[in-house]
Design an enzyme around this catalytic site. Structure first.
Site, mmCIF file in Angstrom:
data_model
loop_
_atom_site.group_PDB
_atom_site.id
_atom_site.type_symbol
_atom_site.label_atom_id
_atom_site.label_comp_id
_atom_site.label_asym_id
_atom_site.label_seq_id
_atom_site.Cartn_x
_atom_site.Cartn_y
_atom_site.Cartn_z
ATOM 1 N N CYS A 55 0.839 -1.195 0.000
ATOM 2 C CA CYS A 55 0.000 0.000 0.000
ATOM 3 C C CYS A 55 0.880 1.253 0.000
ATOM 4 C CB CYS A 55 -0.987 -0.045 1.167
ATOM 5 S SG CYS A 55 -2.428 1.031 0.946
ATOM 6 N N HIS B 188 -3.337 -5.811 1.033
ATOM 7 C CA HIS B 188 -2.651 -6.006 2.317
ATOM 8 C C HIS B 188 -2.567 -7.487 2.697
ATOM 9 C CE1 HIS B 188 -2.438 -1.799 3.863
ATOM 10 N NE2 HIS B 188 -3.447 -1.616 3.013
ATOM 11 N N GLU C 273 -0.745 -8.781 4.940
ATOM 12 C CA GLU C 273 -0.588 -8.883 6.404
ATOM 13 C C GLU C 273 -1.935 -8.847 7.115
ATOM 14 O OE1 GLU C 273 -0.794 -4.441 5.779
ATOM 15 O OE2 GLU C 273 -0.124 -6.213 4.645
#
Length: 230
Positions: free
Chosen positions: A86, A195, A197
């Site tokens: 990002c 994302h 994560e």
């Protein structure tokens, strides 16, 4: 393997990235402040999402001037593994570690929801545990995720296999070629808007991002003659 999570003023996904390393891999990880001038102790460099320096001028434009970015460039040149997610992707393009730029979503709206991603290159350090063509679900959260490059650069990305992920189905931001993530030519530096994560457990709605982390650990272990996690 030891990871560094780079923290700029305005980073807000650093905790997510840190916890993904701990929860998925159980490896050593440190927060590293933007003023750091030595990353030699780290094998993997993670540049998280957020709003570094308030996104003033352009997303990532000020962050790429931070002292730590000289060390990130050095680490990338040495073949160490670098992932920007990002805002981290935006920083890597601004720093010249990846080609192209991220501009405003074509809808001019902030988009925050899960998306389908197609794995276009399963040979990078961060995607080797996926299969080419595999479709995974990873969330996005961005207002300036519209990847842009000129036709010559796009042709080069395609020819070199540097397009790592594309959006499967609808394109949430208008990015050229439906691009969601790219790599450098060597494949040790990857940038992406979604994302991973935030997708490391089914409790979060998807565990499809976990392979990004196991991939790079396996790449590092193979490089250092250690056993794979598989």
């Amino acid at each position: 393997m030891k990871f560094a999570v780079i923290v700029f003023p305005g980073s807000n996904c650093d905790l997510d990235m840190y916890n993904a390393v701990v929860d998925v891999l159980g490896e050593d990880v440190d927060y590293v402040w933007h003023t750091a001038t030595d990353l030699s102790a780290y094998d993997g460099i993670l540049v998280p999402g957020g709003f570094s320096y308030g996104d003033y001028l352009r997303c990532g434009a000020i962050a790429q001037l931070a002292p730590v970015m000289n060390e990130v460039r050095k680490a990338a040149d040495e073949g160490k593994f670098v992932l920007g997610v990002c805002n981290g992707f935006q920083v890597l393009t601004e720093a010249g570690l990846l080609p192209g730029a991220l501009i405003r979503n074509d809808s001019l709206k902030f988009r925050c929801h899960p998306v389908g991603l197609r794995v276009e290159n399963a040979n990078t350090a961060f995607t080797r545990d996926y299969e080419k063509g595999e479709v995974v679900t990873i969330p996005i959260a961005h207002g300036e995720g519209n990847y842009y490059c000129d036709e010559e650069t796009l042709a080069r990305l395609k020819a070199n296999g540097q397009i790592v992920f594309t959006y499967d189905g609808s394109n949430p931001n208008g990015s050229v070629g439906n691009i969601a993530g790219i790599s450098n030519e060597a494949g040790n530096v990857v940038g992406m808007m979604p994302h991973p994560e935030r997708a490391v457990s089914e409790l979060l709605g998807s565990a499809d991002g976990a392979k990004m982390f196991t991939s790079v650990l396996n790449a590092w272990r193979e490089r250092n003659g250690a056993a794979s996690t598989r």
